[in-house]
Design a protein around this motif. Structure first.
Motif, mmCIF file in Angstrom:
data_model
loop_
_atom_site.group_PDB
_atom_site.id
_atom_site.type_symbol
_atom_site.label_atom_id
_atom_site.label_comp_id
_atom_site.label_asym_id
_atom_site.label_seq_id
_atom_site.Cartn_x
_atom_site.Cartn_y
_atom_site.Cartn_z
ATOM 1 N N UNK A 21 1.104 -0.917 -0.146
ATOM 2 C CA UNK A 21 -0.032 -0.033 -0.034
ATOM 3 C C UNK A 21 0.819 1.227 -0.059
ATOM 4 N N UNK A 22 0.579 2.178 -0.969
ATOM 5 C CA UNK A 22 1.258 3.309 -1.039
ATOM 6 C C UNK A 22 1.344 4.404 0.190
ATOM 7 N N UNK A 23 2.386 4.642 0.677
ATOM 8 C CA UNK A 23 2.296 5.630 1.648
ATOM 9 C C UNK A 23 2.538 7.290 1.101
ATOM 10 N N UNK A 24 1.701 8.011 1.943
ATOM 11 C CA UNK A 24 1.997 9.579 1.171
ATOM 12 C C UNK A 24 3.351 10.133 1.543
ATOM 13 N N UNK A 25 3.828 9.757 2.404
ATOM 14 C CA UNK A 25 5.122 10.381 2.845
ATOM 15 C C UNK A 25 6.354 9.957 1.700
ATOM 16 N N UNK A 26 6.045 8.758 1.252
ATOM 17 C CA UNK A 26 7.037 8.214 0.414
ATOM 18 C C UNK A 26 7.246 8.986 -1.102
ATOM 19 N N UNK A 45 10.488 -9.338 0.442
ATOM 20 C CA UNK A 45 9.601 -8.677 1.387
ATOM 21 C C UNK A 45 10.391 -7.922 2.410
ATOM 22 N N UNK A 46 11.631 -8.396 2.733
ATOM 23 C CA UNK A 46 12.286 -7.772 3.581
ATOM 24 C C UNK A 46 13.040 -6.546 2.913
ATOM 25 N N UNK A 47 13.408 -6.609 1.583
ATOM 26 C CA UNK A 47 13.817 -5.451 1.039
ATOM 27 C C UNK A 47 12.890 -4.347 0.813
ATOM 28 N N UNK A 48 11.580 -4.717 0.487
ATOM 29 C CA UNK A 48 10.601 -3.903 0.485
ATOM 30 C C UNK A 48 10.526 -2.949 1.752
ATOM 31 N N UNK A 49 10.709 -3.788 3.056
ATOM 32 C CA UNK A 49 10.535 -3.242 4.306
ATOM 33 C C UNK A 49 11.543 -2.210 4.516
ATOM 34 N N UNK A 50 12.832 -2.565 4.196
ATOM 35 C CA UNK A 50 14.085 -1.803 4.357
ATOM 36 C C UNK A 50 13.759 -0.514 3.510
ATOM 37 N N UNK A 52 11.132 0.815 2.227
ATOM 38 C CA UNK A 52 9.938 1.505 2.673
ATOM 39 C C UNK A 52 10.331 2.801 3.575
ATOM 40 N N UNK A 53 11.425 2.455 4.658
ATOM 41 C CA UNK A 53 11.671 3.471 5.481
ATOM 42 C C UNK A 53 12.567 4.448 4.800
ATOM 43 N N UNK A 133 20.757 -5.054 3.934
ATOM 44 C CA UNK A 133 20.737 -4.057 4.862
ATOM 45 C C UNK A 133 21.460 -2.535 4.475
ATOM 46 N N UNK A 134 22.488 -3.030 3.648
ATOM 47 C CA UNK A 134 23.325 -2.047 3.028
ATOM 48 C C UNK A 134 22.659 -0.987 2.096
ATOM 49 N N UNK A 135 21.515 -1.658 1.590
ATOM 50 C CA UNK A 135 20.857 -1.069 0.304
ATOM 51 C C UNK A 135 20.553 0.645 0.573
ATOM 52 N N UNK A 136 20.328 1.167 1.664
ATOM 53 C CA UNK A 136 20.049 2.482 1.880
ATOM 54 C C UNK A 136 21.730 3.252 1.339
#
Ligand code: SAH
Ligand code: F3S
Length: 485
Positions: A21-26, A45-50, A52-53, A133-136
């Protein structure tokens, strides 16, 4: 071939795009798709979670993507070719959307490393399975105009503390990773090289994830690992790091049958599955734990790879044909309603006609409910590639494959027909693909069943009387709710 391939595609939805679900602030759009094993889908799903933040919404439209990530598989050459073709597609889209960045995740990233950047000009980012975890940081590098690579394999369980976002799912069934990597070194297999050493995840964090899924309304979970039966928690890290205090660790360790017991006890209303079991590591206790808990499904995926003891030895599988048959006998004895599926490879180097006949006769012995069958594909860097010539001609591999697929199809039909006339509990997962008037869901034995919707709803356990079947699907009618609701 069609049946087995269809099953794989049905279950693993190759190349599926995951959407949250899309988040407005993203502010940026991520298009992420996955190929290969269930672990890749779970990792996405872990990557999408990382991400998303980091301000990324997921999108289903490649054309809208600021970042495209493809989670890749190296298990056979064909799997890699599929990804290469996808990269060509991204190339075409990049011509319309030049700002789009492309990253490669998963086993191909690990196997090819920096070479990917040279071979495929479209690629900006290469990230191995332990480096998400290093993706950012890596994305910042790419934003600044540099290519970015991280393929460092970890010694510790990597993502135990990340709550995956559940993407593209049905809200009913979910995967939970319990181990990463594999230490078995089957001589044909690239996984130990791309996913690294085996590490087990803390049972406390596994239980937290399972409880959280139960609270969110999930009804079935599958514990995932390359080799779940070798799960062993005694403080984390690699087994070799703990040699000195081995006695203390053994006393306080949690093995796979204990983990199953813990999870099944914590959520008695939740169905529990696991995948994959390597016959050499499957302890009899696991079968007893399965028998003890009604909510652990009557299904074991038990890859055998070959029915010939000589070939099994060449493959570095640590069991003989006879030991495998003994395990099958134990399963039949302890779990009389259990279905069993296989993975098989035809045309492993030096495989003779006699070895092939051994495979066919083993299949006759077990009469697997279904299976996934492959022609041997030499993988660079594996022991088989380095030590044994890939000497079975392609046409012979294909002919043998066709023979085992035909036999498996016969056994699929035999097993499926045995359900007809009986009533089974089915967990409704989704609408049937063929009819919007029917639900589809699986029995405990993992066989797909379809039946009229009536007033039943997705996520409910329904008793279904089976009246008919195709070779892979049961057809029936609901006769009431199961007491599991
Ligand atoms: N333990 C893993 C197995 C991963 S590979 C799991 O969780 O499923 C899945 C299957 O691919 C293997 O069981 C094997 O049958 C097949 N496979 C692996 N390497 C292969 C190769 N080089 N050629 C053909 N098939 C292969
Ligand atoms: Fe591969 Fe054998 Fe491990 S098939 S994943 S090395 S159990």
């Amino acid at each position: 071939m069609k049946n087995s391939m269809k099953k794989i595609i049905d279950e693993k939805k190759q190349g599926e795009t995951l959407v949250l679900d899309s988040k407005k602030e993203n502010t940026r759009n991520l298009f992420i798709e996955s190929y290969g094993c269930a672990m890749n889908f779970s990792d996405s799903e872990i990557v999408a979670s990382i991400l998303d933040k980091e301000g990324f919404n997921t999108t289903q439209n490649l054309e809208d993507a600021d970042l495209v990530l493809v989670n890749t598989c190296s298990i056979r050459d064909k799997a890699e070719q599929t990804v290469r073709k996808r990269l060509q597609k991204y190339n075409a889209v990049k011509k319309i959307n030049p700002g789009m960045k492309v990253g490669v995740l998963g086993c191909m990233a690990e196997r090819l490393k920096e070479k990917f950047l040279e071979e495929e000009k479209i690629v900006d980012l290469v990230v191995g399975p332990d480096a998400y975890k290093d993706l950012p940081n890596l994305i910042k590098e790419v934003d600044d105009g540099r290519d970015a690579v991280n393929v460092i394999l970890s010694k510790d369980e990597t993502y135990g503390d990340i709550a995956p976002v559940r993407l593209g799912g049905n809200g009913v069934t979910a995967f939970v990773s319990i181990t990463r990597g594999c230490d078995n070194m089957c001589t044909f297999c690239v996984v130990p090289f791309t996913r690294g050493r085996e590490r087990s995840r803390d049972p406390v964090s596994i239980l937290e994830e399972v409880n959280d899924l139960a609270n969110k309304g999930y009804k079935e979970i599958t514990l995932l690992g390359q080799n779940v039966d070798s799960y062993l928690w005694y403080g984390g890290g690699l087994k070799k790091d703990f040699k000195k205090a081995s006695e203390i660790q053994k006393a306080t360790a949690t093995d796979f049958s204990q983990l199953l017991d813990l999870v099944a006890t914590a959520q008695p209303k939740m169905r529990l599955r696991f995948s994959t079991s390597n016959p050499q590591d499957m302890a009899i206790n696991v079968l007893h734990t399965m028998a003890k808990h009604k909510n652990i499904c009557d299904y074991i995926h038990l890859p055998v790879q070959s029915g010939s003891t000589r070939i099994l030895r060449e493959m570095n599988r640590q069991h003989t044909r006879e030991e495998y048959m003994e395990l099958i006998d134990n399963i039949r004895k302890i779990l009389p309603n259990c279905s069993i599926s296989q993975d098989l490879i035809t045309g492993f180097p030096t495989e003779t006609e006699e070895d092939h006949q051994d495979t066919l006769s083993l299949m006759e012995y077990v009469k697997y409910d279904y299976g996934y069958m492959f022609a041997y594909s030499e993988r660079p860097g594996t022991l088989a590639a380095r030590k044994i010539e890939d000497d079975v001609p392609e046409n012979i591999k294909k002919r043998r494959l066709a023979e085992i697929v035909a036999l498996q199809r016969k056994h699929c039909a035999y097993r499926t027909e045995a359900f007809v006339g009986n009533t089974f509990e089915v967990l409704i997962e989704k609408e049937s693909k063929k009819s919007n008037q029917h639900w589809a869901g699986r029995t405990s034995q993992n066989t797909m069943a379809v039946f009229p919707k009536e007033d039943y709803k997705v996520g409910e356990f329904v008793m279904v009387k089976i009246t008919d079947c195709t070779s892979a699907t049961l057809i029936g009618e609901g006769v009431g709710y199961s007491d599991n609701n």
